[in-house]
Design a protein around this motif. Structure first.
Motif, mmCIF file in Angstrom:
data_model
loop_
_atom_site.group_PDB
_atom_site.id
_atom_site.type_symbol
_atom_site.label_atom_id
_atom_site.label_comp_id
_atom_site.label_asym_id
_atom_site.label_seq_id
_atom_site.Cartn_x
_atom_site.Cartn_y
_atom_site.Cartn_z
ATOM 1 N N ALA A 121 0.797 -1.016 -0.038
ATOM 2 C CA ALA A 121 -0.147 0.047 0.063
ATOM 3 C C ALA A 121 0.926 1.113 0.075
ATOM 4 N N ASN A 122 0.306 2.360 -0.440
ATOM 5 C CA ASN A 122 1.092 3.615 -0.374
ATOM 6 C C ASN A 122 1.245 4.235 1.009
ATOM 7 N N GLU A 123 1.851 5.217 1.440
ATOM 8 C CA GLU A 123 1.714 6.193 2.415
ATOM 9 C C GLU A 123 0.403 6.846 2.698
ATOM 10 N N SER A 124 -0.157 7.216 1.515
ATOM 11 C CA SER A 124 -1.605 7.908 1.929
ATOM 12 C C SER A 124 -2.490 7.016 2.418
ATOM 13 N N PHE A 125 -2.472 5.630 1.995
ATOM 14 C CA PHE A 125 -3.341 4.361 2.389
ATOM 15 C C PHE A 125 -3.018 4.323 3.920
ATOM 16 N N TYR A 126 -1.874 4.183 4.360
ATOM 17 C CA TYR A 126 -1.475 4.166 5.645
ATOM 18 C C TYR A 126 -1.949 5.225 6.788
ATOM 19 N N ARG A 127 -1.970 6.694 6.030
ATOM 20 C CA ARG A 127 -2.348 7.726 6.711
ATOM 21 C C ARG A 127 -3.763 7.880 6.945
ATOM 22 N N THR A 128 -4.574 7.675 5.794
ATOM 23 C CA THR A 128 -5.877 7.638 5.947
ATOM 24 C C THR A 128 -6.765 6.794 6.660
ATOM 25 N N PHE A 129 -6.268 5.346 6.722
ATOM 26 C CA PHE A 129 -6.619 4.339 7.430
ATOM 27 C C PHE A 129 -6.194 4.284 8.759
ATOM 28 N N GLN A 130 -5.066 4.821 8.964
ATOM 29 C CA GLN A 130 -4.472 4.853 10.301
ATOM 30 C C GLN A 130 -4.020 3.462 10.574
ATOM 31 N N VAL A 131 -3.232 2.681 9.677
ATOM 32 C CA VAL A 131 -2.696 1.446 9.876
ATOM 33 C C VAL A 131 -1.261 1.330 9.477
ATOM 34 N N GLU A 132 -0.808 0.256 10.074
ATOM 35 C CA GLU A 132 0.840 0.324 9.722
ATOM 36 C C GLU A 132 0.927 -0.914 8.735
ATOM 37 N N PRO A 133 1.927 -0.708 7.862
ATOM 38 C CA PRO A 133 2.361 -1.828 7.046
ATOM 39 C C PRO A 133 2.397 -3.181 7.605
ATOM 40 N N LYS A 134 2.870 -3.376 8.733
ATOM 41 C CA LYS A 134 3.065 -4.834 9.393
ATOM 42 C C LYS A 134 1.664 -5.321 9.735
ATOM 43 N N ASP A 135 0.690 -4.591 9.999
ATOM 44 C CA ASP A 135 -0.749 -4.948 10.066
ATOM 45 C C ASP A 135 -1.577 -4.940 8.704
ATOM 46 N N THR A 136 -0.906 -4.782 7.639
ATOM 47 C CA THR A 136 -1.561 -4.574 6.389
ATOM 48 C C THR A 136 -1.061 -5.866 5.615
ATOM 49 N N GLU A 137 -0.068 -5.641 5.044
ATOM 50 C CA GLU A 137 0.698 -6.396 4.046
ATOM 51 C C GLU A 137 0.616 -8.003 4.488
ATOM 52 N N GLY A 138 0.160 -8.717 3.558
ATOM 53 C CA GLY A 138 0.053 -10.226 3.662
ATOM 54 C C GLY A 138 -1.446 -10.467 4.216
ATOM 55 N N LYS A 139 -2.205 -9.501 4.561
ATOM 56 C CA LYS A 139 -3.521 -9.725 5.135
ATOM 57 C C LYS A 139 -4.771 -9.749 4.034
ATOM 58 N N SER A 140 -5.519 -10.668 4.288
ATOM 59 C CA SER A 140 -6.711 -10.851 2.981
ATOM 60 C C SER A 140 -7.633 -9.396 3.152
ATOM 61 N N PHE A 141 -7.844 -8.915 2.053
ATOM 62 C CA PHE A 141 -8.569 -7.605 1.899
ATOM 63 C C PHE A 141 -10.024 -8.017 2.487
ATOM 64 N N ILE A 142 -10.562 -9.171 2.013
ATOM 65 C CA ILE A 142 -11.908 -9.547 2.281
ATOM 66 C C ILE A 142 -12.434 -9.919 3.699
ATOM 67 N N SER A 143 -11.585 -10.462 4.442
ATOM 68 C CA SER A 143 -11.932 -10.946 5.824
ATOM 69 C C SER A 143 -11.855 -9.928 6.941
#
Length: 80
Positions: free
Chosen positions: A58-80
């Motif tokens: 994801a890009n930095e804008s995604f992480y800022r907008t949704f207030q998440v970290e790469p470690k909590d986002t990357e590799g995770k399922s988008f639908i669950s």
């Protein structure tokens, strides 16, 4: 400045890969570098998903907008 990284997209083609690297691997590395460069400069939040709909990046804008970290986002399922 890291001298191992290309300075711009034109340098990607000239960046040597280790001996034994096959064509498909080289193509993927060059394509991924290009994709990440484009995604990183876009101001809107962007996710890159794989065919199983897991977050590859994801890009930095995604992480800022949704207030998440790469470690909590990357590799995770988008639908669950």
């Amino acid at each position: 400045m890291d001298t191992n990284k290309p300075n711009n997209l034109l340098d990607i083609k000239q960046t040597p890969l280790p001996p034994g690297t096959d064509f498909v691997e080289r193509l993927w590395k060059e394509s991924w570098t290009y994709i990440r460069t484009v995604v990183d400069v876009v101001r809107e939040p962007i996710l890159i998903l794989n065919k199983e709909l897991r977050v590859m990046a994801a890009n930095e804008s995604f992480y800022r907008t949704f207030q998440v970290e790469p470690k909590d986002t990357e590799g995770k399922s988008f639908i669950s």
